[in-house]
Scaffold this active site. Structure first.
Site, short mmCIF file in Angstrom:
data_model
loop_
_atom_site.label_atom_id
_atom_site.label_comp_id
_atom_site.label_asym_id
_atom_site.label_seq_id
_atom_site.Cartn_x
_atom_site.Cartn_y
_atom_site.Cartn_z
N CYS A 69 -4.98 0.80 6.55
CA CYS A 69 -5.25 2.25 6.57
C CYS A 69 -6.59 2.61 5.95
O CYS A 69 -6.93 3.79 5.88
CB CYS A 69 -4.12 2.99 5.86
SG CYS A 69 -4.16 2.81 4.06
N CYS A 122 0.44 3.10 3.65
CA CYS A 122 0.85 2.53 4.95
C CYS A 122 1.84 1.38 4.80
O CYS A 122 2.26 0.81 5.80
CB CYS A 122 -0.38 2.07 5.72
SG CYS A 122 -1.12 0.56 5.03
N CYS A 124 -8.56 -5.51 -9.55
CA CYS A 124 -8.19 -4.46 -10.49
C CYS A 124 -7.75 -3.25 -9.69
O CYS A 124 -8.58 -2.54 -9.13
CB CYS A 124 -9.41 -4.15 -11.37
SG CYS A 124 -9.06 -2.97 -12.66
N CYS A 128 -7.52 -1.17 1.68
CA CYS A 128 -6.41 -1.64 2.51
C CYS A 128 -6.92 -1.87 3.93
O CYS A 128 -7.56 -0.99 4.52
CB CYS A 128 -5.30 -0.59 2.50
SG CYS A 128 -3.99 -0.96 3.68
N CYS A 133 0.85 -1.20 0.00
CA CYS A 133 0.00 0.00 0.00
C CYS A 133 0.89 1.24 0.00
O CYS A 133 1.83 1.34 0.80
CB CYS A 133 -0.91 -0.02 1.23
SG CYS A 133 -1.86 1.49 1.45
ZN LIG Z 1 -2.80 1.02 3.51
#
Ligand SMILES: [Zn+2]
Length: 174
Positions: free
Chosen positions: A137, A92, A157, A134, A89
């Site tokens: 976060c 984070c 995607c 995610c 990510c």
């Molecule tokens: Zn994240």
């Protein structure tokens, strides 16, 4: 007389604009609420204010991750990233996808058939689509569709700008 009227109109527009801008920045959105029972790897959580995310992320990453934006198809170099490694990510650094789960979808967005861990991400209904966020976060990453390849039949995607690629052997910076 006419110029006074014009001046007044301009003044009203200016004050109105500033007022509008003021109310916009003075109203931070509350952090996204995860569905009850959602977990994350190691129970890790990163929760920041909108202002802090804005400082940390560049404009395009902020628009996708925090405002559910979508990057232009074909705009991310990560779509054509084929080295072995991990996609994390961008906000984070939560590990999201392994390069081994990446496949060529032909859509112009980095596509994967499964996350690295089942609780690295979570999904939420988004109209007739399913949104992927995610789990650490709550950043918006993209959508998941049921037209992917084996072994899962899923196609995650993703927006490339919402991720960073860490090639095997390189230490994660941060
Ligand atoms: Zn994240």
């Amino acid at each position: 007389m006419r110029s006074t009227t014009l001046f007044l109109v301009i003044a009203v527009l200016l004050v109105g604009g500033l007022w509008g801008y003021g109310t916009y920045i003075a109203k931070p959105r509350p952090p996204h609420q995860r569905p009850t029972g959602t977990t994350s790897p190691g129970d890790r959580r990163v929760v920041k204010s909108d202002a802090d995310w804005k400082k940390q992320l560049d404009r395009s990453a902020y628009t996708v991750l925090r405002e559910n934006g979508t990057e232009w198809a074909g705009s991310s170099p990560l779509t054509d990233e084929h080295r072995p490694g991990t996609f994390v990510c961008a906000a984070c650094h939560n590990p999201l996808f392994r390069s081994t789960a990446k496949f060529e979808s032909g859509t112009g967005w980095p596509s994967f058939y499964a996350p690295i861990l089942s609780n690295a991400v979570y999904t939420e209904p988004d109209g007739n689509r399913t949104e992927v966020r995610c789990a650490v976060c709550d950043g918006h990453l993209g959508h998941v569709f049921e037209d992917g390849p084996d072994p899962t039949g899923l196609r995650y995607c993703m927006n490339g700008v919402a991720m960073q690629f860490i090639p095997v052997g390189r230490k994660q910076i941060n």
